[in-house]
Write a protein that holds these residues in place. Structure first.
Motif, PDB file in Angstrom:
ATOM      1  N   UNK A   8      63.615   3.777  29.565  1.00 39.79           N
ATOM      2  CA  UNK A   8      62.243   3.683  29.053  1.00 39.79           C
ATOM      3  C   UNK A   8      62.186   3.068  27.669  1.00 39.79           C
ATOM      4  N   UNK A   9      63.362   2.737  27.109  1.00 34.01           N
ATOM      5  CA  UNK A   9      63.408   2.163  25.762  1.00 34.01           C
ATOM      6  C   UNK A   9      64.719   1.415  25.593  1.00 34.01           C
ATOM      7  N   UNK A  16      59.815  -3.446  27.824  1.00 29.16           N
ATOM      8  CA  UNK A  16      58.501  -3.404  28.467  1.00 29.16           C
ATOM      9  C   UNK A  16      58.549  -2.373  29.596  1.00 29.16           C
ATOM     10  N   UNK A  17      57.435  -1.711  29.800  1.00 28.43           N
ATOM     11  CA  UNK A  17      57.362  -0.717  30.879  1.00 28.43           C
ATOM     12  C   UNK A  17      57.377  -1.409  32.241  1.00 28.43           C
ATOM     13  N   UNK A  18      58.089  -0.800  33.185  1.00 25.13           N
ATOM     14  CA  UNK A  18      58.093  -1.297  34.564  1.00 25.13           C
ATOM     15  C   UNK A  18      58.467  -0.163  35.499  1.00 25.13           C
ATOM     16  N   UNK A  78      69.097  -3.699  40.806  1.00 28.14           N
ATOM     17  CA  UNK A  78      67.675  -3.594  40.485  1.00 28.14           C
ATOM     18  C   UNK A  78      66.889  -3.674  41.788  1.00 28.14           C
ATOM     19  N   UNK A  79      66.001  -2.696  42.008  1.00 29.96           N
ATOM     20  CA  UNK A  79      65.208  -2.681  43.231  1.00 29.96           C
ATOM     21  C   UNK A  79      63.731  -2.529  42.915  1.00 29.96           C
ATOM     22  N   UNK A  80      62.941  -3.448  43.424  1.00 30.34           N
ATOM     23  CA  UNK A  80      61.466  -3.396  43.354  1.00 30.34           C
ATOM     24  C   UNK A  80      60.946  -3.221  41.923  1.00 30.34           C
ATOM     25  N   UNK A  81      61.527  -3.992  40.992  1.00 26.84           N
ATOM     26  CA  UNK A  81      61.061  -3.966  39.596  1.00 26.84           C
ATOM     27  C   UNK A  81      59.663  -4.569  39.541  1.00 26.84           C
ATOM     28  N   UNK A  82      58.750  -3.862  38.874  1.00 29.49           N
ATOM     29  CA  UNK A  82      57.348  -4.279  38.941  1.00 29.49           C
ATOM     30  C   UNK A  82      56.602  -3.887  37.675  1.00 29.49           C
ATOM     31  N   UNK A  88      64.143  -9.452  32.122  1.00 30.11           N
ATOM     32  CA  UNK A  88      65.147  -8.960  31.173  1.00 30.11           C
ATOM     33  C   UNK A  88      64.577  -7.852  30.289  1.00 30.11           C
ATOM     34  N   UNK A  89      63.368  -8.047  29.796  1.00 30.33           N
ATOM     35  CA  UNK A  89      62.737  -7.048  28.921  1.00 30.33           C
ATOM     36  C   UNK A  89      62.488  -5.734  29.677  1.00 30.33           C
ATOM     37  N   UNK A  90      62.128  -5.844  30.944  1.00 34.65           N
ATOM     38  CA  UNK A  90      61.901  -4.635  31.749  1.00 34.65           C
ATOM     39  C   UNK A  90      63.206  -3.871  31.977  1.00 34.65           C
TER      40      UNK A  90
END
Length: 494
Positions: A318-319, A302-304, A260-264, A295-297
């Motif tokens: 995306x889902x 959730x959108x990220x 995971x990189x730069x999750x925002x 976790x949700x992202x």
């Protein structure tokens, strides 16, 4: 004045021939905290529902404030000063905190609702609790921990004489637990008796005076807290000696299965990390630190923005459907609302995410194959149930969690996210869940575990990432870290 507020004698309750309570006894002294211990299915919930008037016993007597009753009606229990805070929330999500606290008992001025007065009263109650909550906020917008505090405040605000708390700290951080304990001590000084149900054994020494142990619907023993060791209490509760609490073994390899990189997003601030094959990666931090949001992202709930690689391949998630297609499973912290369909059978809940395996000719499900698969995975996890066709809501919390896990194992997921995997689960089933996680890691399945219980976090994880304000605040190796070290990183401001 009598020393005992409550004496329950020979309480019997059966459901369709199944004995839930078998000549149960319980004596609670005035102004004390009385812990109720027992595994899931031991009869604790049935006992407190009897006191709340939600069910009537088949036989037995309840002596309360010197008066003898055969049972209560719900309204009668409230009028007698018996209040219950259930583990499952009883809040109206689209109403404000203050609305929920005074629902059905709103202060009025003439024919109009006196909002100014009840906002003021609500704020005073939370100040007494030591919790900072916006009483005008809608409950649905609050984190789980704060929803729990609203439940506690709502009940404690009434003139209770007997307050029953069912797993009140399951969703609370250490500071919130301390605030709750302060309230409990304050209520004790006022003469309020408290029945306290918790699977967190370490809390009992700090808050309880007496403990009653239940097993399989039967009374085992009542004794003063501190009169026997924690290990002896557990042995009385489960009817057997338990081995080491946390199974040993580290099975992680150098192979990166998730990067995971730069999750925002609005809750997650530039989070980057790697998960290895067969690794159990813990996520710690205070409630609201952003652990679940990460976790949700990842799961697409959730959108990220950011970059996610699974097995070395950049993927777009995306889902939740796309997460599942990429071999990612998510066991959420709210199993009843997000992990299970409570009005469906155990069979249906196990196979719901893997229907492609039991559909021969669309849209027809091959029933025999579905039953076979569901039974195989229920047996694999030692799920205790009367049959696969029973509603999943009929199971204890621990067995419901096993059904959720069986559902995801059936999808052949290679990455499993566990969010608070043992919340509200008794010590015996906790050990089973821990062993299952270690067995999965040994098979090469990679696990992300989010937990608010630091002994669990240290005991099960290989590495621990600590979150603060939506960011990664630090990382430690579980073999040489302490609870104090984790807490220091979680609290330390840059």
């Amino acid at each position: 004045m009598q020393d005992n507020l409550l004496v329950m004698k020979d309480i019997v309750k059966t459901y369709s021939g199944t004995v839930a309570l078998n000549h149960m006894q319980l004596t609670v002294r005035r102004g004390t905290v009385h812990a109720l211990l027992g595994e899931n299915g031991a009869g604790k919930s049935t006992l407190i529902k009897t006191l709340a008037g939600a069910i009537r016993p088949d036989s037995g007597t309840i002596e309360y404030e010197g008066q003898t009753y055969q049972g209560f009606e719900p309204k009668q229990a409230l009028e007698l000063g018996i209040g219950v805070v259930y583990q499952e929330f009883n809040l109206v999500p689209y109403l404000t905190v203050a609305d929920n606290m005074f629902l059905g008992n709103e202060p009025v001025k003439g024919i109009h609702l006196n909002r100014k007065q009840y906002y003021k009263k609500a704020k005073e109650i939370f100040e007494m609790l030591g919790v900072d909550v916006d009483v005008k906020a809608q409950v649905k917008n609050l984190p789980v921990a704060y929803q729990q505090m609203v439940e506690i405040a709502k009940t404690a605000s009434k003139q209770v004489k007997l307050l029953i708390l069912d797993e009140p700290t399951a969703a609370l951080s250490d500071s919130e637990v301390n605030a709750l304990f302060q309230l409990i001590r304050r209520l004790k000084k006022q003469g309020v008796s408290i029945i306290y149900i918790s699977h967190r054994m370490e809390e009992l020494d700090e808050i309880a005076d007496d403990v009653t142990i239940l097993r399989d619907g039967e009374y085992v023993e009542t004794l003063p807290i501190g009169s026997c060791t924690r290990e002896q209490l557990i042995a009385k509760m489960v009817g057997r000696e338990l081995g080491k609490q946390f199974p040993q073994g580290h099975f992680g390899t150098d192979k990166v299965v998730l990067k995971v990189e730069h999750l925002q997003n609005s809750y997650v601030k530039d989070v980057s990390f790697e998960l290895h094959e067969g690794e159990i990666l813990g996520f710690g931090g205070l409630v609201g630190a952003g652990r679940t949001e990460v976790a949700r992202a990842i799961f697409g709930a959730d959108y990220a923005t950011g970059k996610i690689e699974v097995m070395g391949k950049v993927v777009t998630i995306r889902s939740p459907r796309e997460a599942i297609q990429n071999g990612i499973a998510f066991i959420t912290e709210n199993r009843k609302t997000e992990g299970l369909i409570l009005k469906r059978s155990i069979r249906e809940n196990i196979t719901i995410s893997s229907l492609d395996k039991v559909i021969r000719h669309k849209p027809t499900i091959h029933k025999k194959e579905e039953i076979k698969l569901a039974q195989e995975y229920a047996d694999k996890l030692k799920t205790k149930c009367a049959g696969l066709e029973y509603l999943v809501s009929s199971l204890s919390g621990g067995n419901q969690q096993k059904v959720v896990l069986a559902k995801w194992l059936l999808t052949d997921s290679k990455i499993i996210i566990f969010d608070e995997p043992t919340r509200g689960i008794d010590i015996g089933v906790k050990q089973e869940i821990y062993q299952i996680m270690k067995d999965l890691a040994k098979q090469g399945i990679s696990i992300i575990m989010i937990s608010s219980e630091m002994p669990e976090l240290i005991g099960i994880s290989d590495r621990i990432i600590i979150m603060r304000h939506g960011k990664i605040a630090g990382e430690v190796n579980s073999e040489d870290c302490t609870q104090e070290q984790i807490l220091d990183i979680a609290l330390h401001e840059d």
